[in-house]
Scaffold this active site. Sequence first.
Site, PDB file in Angstrom:
ATOM      1  N   GLU A 100      22.287  63.854  78.767  1.00 19.13           N
ATOM      2  CA  GLU A 100      21.734  64.385  77.525  1.00 19.13           C
ATOM      3  C   GLU A 100      21.783  63.315  76.429  1.00 19.13           C
ATOM      4  OE1 GLU A 100      20.148  66.996  77.667  1.00 19.13           O
ATOM      5  OE2 GLU A 100      21.193  68.708  78.555  1.00 19.13           O
ATOM      6  N   ASN A 103      13.818  66.794  75.929  1.00 20.98           N
ATOM      7  CA  ASN A 103      14.589  66.110  74.879  1.00 20.98           C
ATOM      8  C   ASN A 103      14.871  64.648  75.249  1.00 20.98           C
ATOM      9  OD1 ASN A 103      16.473  66.381  76.895  1.00 20.98           O
ATOM     10  ND2 ASN A 103      18.031  67.393  75.655  1.00 20.98           N
ATOM     11  N   HIS A 105      16.038  63.604  78.200  1.00 17.75           N
ATOM     12  CA  HIS A 105      17.134  63.360  79.148  1.00 17.75           C
ATOM     13  C   HIS A 105      16.601  62.894  80.507  1.00 17.75           C
ATOM     14  CE1 HIS A 105      17.418  67.863  80.590  1.00 17.75           C
ATOM     15  NE2 HIS A 105      16.808  67.164  81.528  1.00 17.75           N
ATOM     16  N   ASP A 109      21.700  65.119  90.394  1.00 16.03           N
ATOM     17  CA  ASP A 109      22.599  66.026  89.671  1.00 16.03           C
ATOM     18  C   ASP A 109      22.726  67.379  90.359  1.00 16.03           C
ATOM     19  OD1 ASP A 109      19.967  66.673  89.113  1.00 16.03           O
ATOM     20  OD2 ASP A 109      20.081  66.238  86.985  1.00 16.03           O
TER      21      ASP A 109
HETATM   22  C1  GLP Z   1      16.418  69.208  84.791  1.00 20.31           C
HETATM   23  C2  GLP Z   1      16.909  68.132  85.741  1.00 20.31           C
HETATM   24  C3  GLP Z   1      16.213  66.823  85.483  1.00 20.31           C
HETATM   25  C4  GLP Z   1      14.719  67.047  85.412  1.00 20.31           C
HETATM   26  C5  GLP Z   1      14.390  67.956  84.262  1.00 20.31           C
HETATM   27  C6  GLP Z   1      12.905  68.196  84.082  1.00 20.31           C
HETATM   28  O1  GLP Z   1      17.097  69.227  83.587  1.00 20.31           O
HETATM   29  N1  GLP Z   1      18.315  67.928  85.660  1.00 20.31           N
HETATM   30  O2  GLP Z   1      16.549  65.908  86.502  1.00 20.31           O
HETATM   31  O3  GLP Z   1      14.066  65.820  85.251  1.00 20.31           O
HETATM   32  O4  GLP Z   1      15.024  69.182  84.524  1.00 20.31           O
HETATM   33  O5  GLP Z   1      12.488  69.245  84.893  1.00 20.31           O
HETATM   34  P1  GLP Z   1      10.999  69.635  85.144  1.00 20.31           P
HETATM   35  O6  GLP Z   1      10.451  68.615  86.077  1.00 20.31           O
HETATM   36  O7  GLP Z   1      11.070  70.985  85.789  1.00 20.31           O
HETATM   37  O8  GLP Z   1      10.304  69.652  83.836  1.00 20.31           O
END
Ligand code: GLP
Length: 243
Positions: free
Chosen positions: A142, A135, A137, A67
């Site tokens: 989402e 959440n 995702h 993404d």
């Molecule tokens: C973002 C990214 C996700 C990632 C998530 C968790 O929203 N788009 O791909 O998995 O954050 O991030 P973190 O690993 O910093 O908790």
Amino acid sequence: MKIIIAKDYEELSAKAAEIMIGLVRQNPKAVLGLATGTTPLGLYAKMIADHRENGTSYVHIRTVNLDEYKGLPKTHRQSYAYFMRKNLLEELDIDLNHTDIEDGMASDAETECARYDAVLEKFPRDIQLLGLGSNGHIAFNEPGTPFGSGTHVVTLAENTVKDNARLFEDVSEVPRQAFTMGIRQIMQAKKILILASGANKAEAVGKAVKGAVTELVPASVLQLHPDCILIADRDAAAKLENI
Ligand code: GLP
């Protein structure tokens, strides 16, 4: 889903590195689906160290990312393109032309989504790495995203904006929209490796692993994948005691 509970973040990263590096050594032309966020940073550091110390080569490897924020150029420090270059790609011997990610600055979002769909179609992933949103995702899909979705533009959930604000100077700077690979495409990867660390992920891990398979918890779809490994540290696995 195969579940590995690591004692801490270090062990989680080591186990993830074992899988990822093992795959690259076994298949030097592999296509890797990569992820951003803080969770994979330990894994990426180990991949870089292994490349330097043991010479594991990425010359013929391709990568595609999950993404990208809409509206951020590749040069922006908070863009996912920048994150990937600085935290992994520039430290390997990979050809940067073989590393793809959505273009956050694309003038026509629909055309960009179609371009990325075609890239994913052309280069089937041998592995897809995932983090987990608090959440539930995956990538930026989402809660409520159809399981059949392809690359699309999303409006980020309010708690995702808040979670991700820690990496920006101020919450007002966090883009409200992003491009994301769809759930259908995540599920098309031959193997999926999802990492979860920390107590704020425990609820989402519990629902993803033990809850109903529902679009309201995007990560729950992974229960349907034939080769999915979840590595969680003890804090993130707190709701999985009886597994
Ligand atoms: C973002 C990214 C996700 C990632 C998530 C968790 O929203 N788009 O791909 O998995 O954050 O991030 P973190 O690993 O910093 O908790």
